[in-house]
Scaffold this active site. Structure first.
Site, PDB file in Angstrom:
ATOM      1  N   CYS A 122      12.945 -13.277   1.029  1.00 16.72           N
ATOM      2  CA  CYS A 122      14.062 -12.315   1.031  1.00 16.72           C
ATOM      3  C   CYS A 122      15.021 -12.460   2.210  1.00 16.72           C
ATOM      4  O   CYS A 122      16.190 -12.097   2.100  1.00 16.72           O
ATOM      5  CB  CYS A 122      13.565 -10.881   0.902  1.00 16.72           C
ATOM      6  SG  CYS A 122      12.299 -10.421   2.085  1.00 16.72           S
ATOM      7  N   CYS A 130      12.967 -11.309  -3.002  1.00 19.00           N
ATOM      8  CA  CYS A 130      11.810 -12.009  -2.436  1.00 19.00           C
ATOM      9  C   CYS A 130      11.486 -13.309  -3.171  1.00 19.00           C
ATOM     10  O   CYS A 130      10.604 -14.053  -2.760  1.00 19.00           O
ATOM     11  CB  CYS A 130      10.599 -11.093  -2.425  1.00 19.00           C
ATOM     12  SG  CYS A 130      10.873  -9.591  -1.462  1.00 19.00           S
ATOM     13  N   LYS A 198       1.139  -4.157  -2.560  1.00 20.57           N
ATOM     14  CA  LYS A 198       2.391  -3.832  -1.877  1.00 20.57           C
ATOM     15  C   LYS A 198       3.264  -3.073  -2.861  1.00 20.57           C
ATOM     16  O   LYS A 198       3.617  -3.587  -3.931  1.00 20.57           O
ATOM     17  CB  LYS A 198       3.094  -5.101  -1.408  1.00 20.57           C
ATOM     18  CG  LYS A 198       4.434  -4.803  -0.752  1.00 20.57           C
ATOM     19  CD  LYS A 198       5.075  -6.047  -0.185  1.00 20.57           C
ATOM     20  CE  LYS A 198       6.426  -5.705   0.412  1.00 20.57           C
ATOM     21  NZ  LYS A 198       7.095  -6.903   0.952  1.00 20.57           N
ATOM     22  N   GLU A 236      -5.112  -6.327  -8.683  1.00 16.50           N
ATOM     23  CA  GLU A 236      -4.515  -7.247  -7.705  1.00 16.50           C
ATOM     24  C   GLU A 236      -5.570  -7.728  -6.698  1.00 16.50           C
ATOM     25  O   GLU A 236      -5.557  -8.881  -6.283  1.00 16.50           O
ATOM     26  CB  GLU A 236      -3.352  -6.567  -6.958  1.00 16.50           C
ATOM     27  CG  GLU A 236      -2.108  -6.332  -7.815  1.00 16.50           C
ATOM     28  CD  GLU A 236      -1.254  -7.595  -7.985  1.00 16.50           C
ATOM     29  OE1 GLU A 236      -1.670  -8.677  -7.542  1.00 16.50           O
ATOM     30  OE2 GLU A 236      -0.155  -7.480  -8.578  1.00 16.50           O
ATOM     31  N   LYS A 251       0.088  -1.810   1.553  1.00 16.30           N
ATOM     32  CA  LYS A 251       1.342  -1.526   2.239  1.00 16.30           C
ATOM     33  C   LYS A 251       2.256  -0.715   1.349  1.00 16.30           C
ATOM     34  O   LYS A 251       2.400  -1.071   0.179  1.00 16.30           O
ATOM     35  CB  LYS A 251       1.986  -2.857   2.591  1.00 16.30           C
ATOM     36  CG  LYS A 251       3.389  -2.797   3.045  1.00 16.30           C
ATOM     37  CD  LYS A 251       3.837  -4.167   3.397  1.00 16.30           C
ATOM     38  CE  LYS A 251       5.283  -4.111   3.722  1.00 16.30           C
ATOM     39  NZ  LYS A 251       5.838  -5.413   3.871  1.00 16.30           N
ATOM     40  N   TYR A 316       4.004  -1.212  14.580  1.00 12.81           N
ATOM     41  CA  TYR A 316       5.034  -1.355  15.618  1.00 12.81           C
ATOM     42  C   TYR A 316       4.688  -0.531  16.853  1.00 12.81           C
ATOM     43  O   TYR A 316       5.297  -0.691  17.894  1.00 12.81           O
ATOM     44  CB  TYR A 316       6.390  -0.900  15.070  1.00 12.81           C
ATOM     45  CG  TYR A 316       6.856  -1.688  13.862  1.00 12.81           C
ATOM     46  CD1 TYR A 316       7.536  -2.893  14.017  1.00 12.81           C
ATOM     47  CD2 TYR A 316       6.602  -1.243  12.559  1.00 12.81           C
ATOM     48  CE1 TYR A 316       7.965  -3.622  12.918  1.00 12.81           C
ATOM     49  CE2 TYR A 316       7.016  -1.960  11.449  1.00 12.81           C
ATOM     50  CZ  TYR A 316       7.696  -3.150  11.635  1.00 12.81           C
ATOM     51  OH  TYR A 316       8.108  -3.878  10.539  1.00 12.81           O
TER      52      TYR A 316
HETATM   53  C1  PBG Z   1       9.454  -8.815   3.034  1.00 11.71           C
HETATM   54  C2  PBG Z   1       8.762  -7.723   3.757  1.00 11.71           C
HETATM   55  C3  PBG Z   1       9.114  -6.366   3.810  1.00 11.71           C
HETATM   56  C4  PBG Z   1       8.232  -5.778   4.702  1.00 11.71           C
HETATM   57  C5  PBG Z   1       7.352  -6.775   5.133  1.00 11.71           C
HETATM   58  N1  PBG Z   1       7.693  -7.959   4.520  1.00 11.71           N
HETATM   59  C6  PBG Z   1      10.216  -5.608   3.194  1.00 11.71           C
HETATM   60  C7  PBG Z   1      10.385  -5.536   1.744  1.00 11.71           C
HETATM   61  O1  PBG Z   1       9.512  -5.896   0.953  1.00 11.71           O
HETATM   62  O2  PBG Z   1      11.467  -5.119   1.369  1.00 11.71           O
HETATM   63  C8  PBG Z   1       8.258  -4.338   5.142  1.00 11.71           C
HETATM   64  C9  PBG Z   1       7.704  -4.076   6.495  1.00 11.71           C
HETATM   65  C10 PBG Z   1       8.134  -2.784   7.106  1.00 11.71           C
HETATM   66  O3  PBG Z   1       8.795  -1.940   6.483  1.00 11.71           O
HETATM   67  O4  PBG Z   1       7.797  -2.589   8.286  1.00 11.71           O
HETATM   68  N2  PBG Z   1       9.046  -8.992   1.743  1.00 11.71           N
HETATM   69 ZN    ZN Z   2      10.452 -10.278   0.684  1.00 14.61          ZN
END
Ligand code: PBG
Ligand code: ZN
Length: 329
Positions: A122, A130, A198, A236, A251, A316
């Protein structure tokens, strides 16, 4: 029974509470994320992620050196680039900032520093999706073509010395294709931490600004999971384990504690959760507004994620935790 029940006995003072606490947050399981961009001497603040920066490799090395002093030894790198095209060539070319950062950091620290890197397209596609699209149609991401490019990216990262790949794209079969490519190229020790469950989430907002990776049009619902689903996460999980994932990730984290718990109970590999950008930002904004005590909320959030079943947490907040000694009660 005519006895009075008195659970407060075990809450009477801090020493007793510590004695009986079931979950002891362990900072050894925490990973600090970074954003790496191209250029020299770049260090930009990120709206929505106070305390986190976009840095070129030279500055990143200095930030990492300071963080190592605080005790950080596990990091996750995300790339940022303005060089975008239809086939995400930047994701694996010679100027890719993450690949270059991995090489330099590994050279300096060897096995004293665990380096994970995001594997996704992405940041490098002009669509911001992505995966790559068929004829520019972003409702129609080409799964297998995307997976091929992702595996190229993974291989280049592994060759640079990356300890762990984190495919976050949510294409089908990418763990297997990356694993086969790593094996056939001799990278037998490269760990794959799969983004197993995710979800298509609003909590990624600040990240997309940081990584300049927001989709230009459409959303990610055609590949990321629907947050109405729970059993799908177990499907998954099964696939990612079969495909060769070493670690499985959920996530976001805080709105998905049930998923973390389900996966913990059904997984035979370590479970990670990503305490994402929107979760971090909401703590920071509430702290800045004087509404909460930041330390207390950070420890509460991370303990909850740990209690649900994630032994590994990407957050973070790690730098603040170690810098301020928040983990010592
Ligand atoms: C990329 C990715 C994302 C995050 C981690 N890898 C964003 C998305 O999928 O749009 C999000 C991490 C975060 O919000 O801290 N695919
Ligand atoms: Zn991505």
């Amino acid at each position: 029974m005519d006895l009075d029940q008195r659970p407060r006995r075990l809450r009477r003072n801090k020493v007793i509470r510590d004695l009986c606490a079931e979950t002891q947050l362990n900072t050894k399981g925490l990973i600090q994320p970074y954003f790496v961009c191209e250029g020299n001497s770049v260090r930009e603040t990120i709206n929505g992620l106070p305390g986190i920066h976009r840095e070129s490799v030279d500055n990143l090395l200095e930030t990492v050196a300071q963080d190592v002093e605080f005790g950080i030894n596990k990091i996750m790198l995300f790339g940022v680039t303005d060089r975008k095209d239809a086939l995400a060539a930047t994701a694996y070319d010679n100027e890719n900032p993450v690949i270059n950062a991995v090489r330099e950091i590994k050279q300096k620290y060897g096995d004293d520093l665990f380096i994970a890197a995001d594997v996704c397209l992405c940041a490098s596609t002009e669509s911001g999706h992505c995966g790559v699209s068929v004829n520019g149609d972003t409702d129609n991401i080409d799964n297998d073509r995307s997976v091929e490019i992702l595996s190229q990216m993974g291989l280049r990262l592994a060759a640079a010395g990356c300890d762990c790949l984190g495919p976050s794209d949510m294409m089908d079969n990418r763990v297997e294709v990356i694993r086969r490519k790593l094996e056939s190229s001799g990278f037998k020790n490269t760990i794959i931490m799969a983004y197993t469950a995710k979800f298509a989430s609003s909590y990624y907002g600040p990240f997309r600004e940081a990584a300049k990776s927001a989709p230009g049009k459409g959303d990610r619902k055609g590949y990321q999971m629907d947050f109405r689903n729970r059993t799908e996460a177990l499907h998954e999980l099964e696939l990612d384990e079969q495909e060769g994932a070493d670690i499985v990730m959920i996530k976001p984290a805080l709105a998905y504690l049930d998923i973390i718990s389900d996966i913990r109970q059904n997984s035979s590999v370590p479970v990670a959760a990503f305490n994402v950008s929107g979760e971090y930002a909401s703590v920071k904004l509430q702290a800045e507004a004087g509404l909460i005590e930041e330390k207390q909320m950070v420890i509460e959030n991370l303990t909850a994620i740990n209690r649900a079943g994630a032994g590994i947490i990407l957050t973070y907040h790690l730098r603040d935790i170690l810098k301020n000694g928040w983990h010592h009660g």
